[in-house]
Design a protein around this motif. Structure first.
Motif, mmCIF file in Angstrom:
data_model
loop_
_atom_site.group_PDB
_atom_site.id
_atom_site.type_symbol
_atom_site.label_atom_id
_atom_site.label_comp_id
_atom_site.label_asym_id
_atom_site.label_seq_id
_atom_site.Cartn_x
_atom_site.Cartn_y
_atom_site.Cartn_z
ATOM 1 N N UNK A 164 14.048 -33.533 -0.991
ATOM 2 C CA UNK A 164 13.599 -34.257 -2.173
ATOM 3 C C UNK A 164 14.647 -34.205 -3.272
ATOM 4 N N UNK A 165 14.375 -34.942 -4.335
ATOM 5 C CA UNK A 165 15.304 -34.976 -5.462
ATOM 6 C C UNK A 165 15.200 -33.693 -6.288
ATOM 7 N N UNK A 166 16.219 -33.447 -7.108
ATOM 8 C CA UNK A 166 16.212 -32.343 -8.049
ATOM 9 C C UNK A 166 16.159 -32.902 -9.463
ATOM 10 N N UNK A 167 15.222 -32.449 -10.280
ATOM 11 C CA UNK A 167 15.104 -32.998 -11.633
ATOM 12 C C UNK A 167 16.407 -32.916 -12.423
ATOM 13 N N UNK A 201 21.182 -38.056 -7.693
ATOM 14 C CA UNK A 201 20.299 -38.268 -6.543
ATOM 15 C C UNK A 201 20.977 -37.904 -5.221
ATOM 16 N N UNK A 202 22.287 -37.735 -5.222
ATOM 17 C CA UNK A 202 22.957 -37.279 -4.004
ATOM 18 C C UNK A 202 22.685 -35.795 -3.759
ATOM 19 N N UNK A 203 22.391 -35.054 -4.821
ATOM 20 C CA UNK A 203 22.065 -33.638 -4.668
ATOM 21 C C UNK A 203 20.604 -33.516 -4.237
ATOM 22 N N UNK A 204 20.358 -32.647 -3.261
ATOM 23 C CA UNK A 204 19.045 -32.592 -2.652
ATOM 24 C C UNK A 204 18.491 -31.170 -2.635
ATOM 25 N N UNK A 205 17.177 -31.095 -2.637
ATOM 26 C CA UNK A 205 16.476 -29.828 -2.422
ATOM 27 C C UNK A 205 15.740 -29.923 -1.094
ATOM 28 N N UNK A 206 15.886 -28.911 -0.270
ATOM 29 C CA UNK A 206 15.157 -28.837 0.994
ATOM 30 C C UNK A 206 14.122 -27.734 0.879
#
Length: 285
Positions: A239-242, A246-251
């Protein structure tokens, strides 16, 4: 409270009705905050309605990237901090323990907009998973949002190996940050150490979130490898990180705690069906 746990449901029709009720609270706030000269008492009431929502109701609002940005760009630092604490169901005692503060000092964080001494501003950022200036300065610099230096400051995050993460969960009473020094075993595209957090404050599930520079390749190998440090996990999302690119992601690797709670199904439904820029992957039945 709008939905209430007894009404939290994944039934599509009822869930949409509940979501609409939460979004109506947001719309009321938006109408007030966008006025040229909002009446202070009306603005306070609109903020308090949001702060009275349950954690899973705030998760609904966070499903929209722009909606959440609007909320966290509120000029009140107290409101921003309060919203983050409520989103993660953080109690005063949790914040006292993680920041090593007295109850009075924690109260001042949310009532007087005080800035704690180092390294607590970075620790607060890790707890809230929002840029450190956003949760520590009344007038933050948006140019500071892109990077996450807080995890690498002394005393903020713990350096661990992948194999240690399951045992770390047993030690975490709320939220704790980590630098995973061998995360390349899982995520070969990552060129440097990967950061992440255990979030154990929800009654519905715990999750570990890895912070990645790009969308990972979710294949059979990754799923099987994730089962080793997280044998109890059942679900995974990227998902996105606040306030990040948007290229940086949280799994998120999700481990159920109480699947009988209506809010457990409701939160999963929200993440799978509504959260923007989010991909769902089942790990096991």
């Amino acid at each position: 409270m709008i939905i209430g746990d007894e009404l939290m449901t994944s039934d599509p029709i009822m869930y949409k009705t509940n979501r609409d009720a939460v979004n109506e609270i947001y719309s009321e706030y938006l109408n007030v905050i966008q006025m040229d000269h909002p009446v202070q008492s009306v603005l306070v009431e609109a903020r308090n309605k949001l702060l009275n929502l349950w954690h899973y109701e705030l998760l609904i609002l966070q499903s929209s990237i722009n909606q959440w940005k609007m909320l966290l760009n509120d000029p009140s630092l107290n409101f921003r901090r309060g919203l983050c604490a409520k989103l993660y169901k953080l109690k005063q005692s949790d914040i006292m323990k993680q920041l090593d503060l007295t109850s009075g000092a924690v109260s001042n964080l949310f009532n007087e907009s005080t800035k704690p001494i180092w390294p607590r501003p970075f620790q607060l950022s890790v707890l809230f998973e929002h840029p450190w200036q956003l949760v520590n300065y009344e007038f933050p610099d948006p140019n500071s949002y892109h990077e996450s230096p807080e995890y690498f400051d002394d005393g903020v995050a713990k350096k661990v190996h992948l194999k240690d993460l399951a045992n770390e969960r047993l030690k975490v009473t709320s939220i704790h940050g980590y630098v995973i020094i061998d995360a390349q075993k899982l995520f070969q595209q990552e060129l440097t150490a990967v950061t992440g957090r255990w979030v154990t404050t929800y009654p519905e599930f715990d999750y570990f979130e890895f912070f990645l520079s790009n969308e990972p390749l979710i294949d059979k190998t990754l799923r099987e490898t994730l089962q080793k440090p997280f044998p109890e996990s059942k679900h995974m999302i990227t998902t996105y990180r606040p306030f990040k690119s948007l290229t940086k992601r949280a799994l998120w690797v999700i481990i159920p705690k109480n699947e009988a709670l209506p809010s457990y199904e409701g939160m999963l439904h929200e993440l799978i069906e509504y959260r923007e820029k989010t991909e769902y992957h089942k790990l096991k039945s």
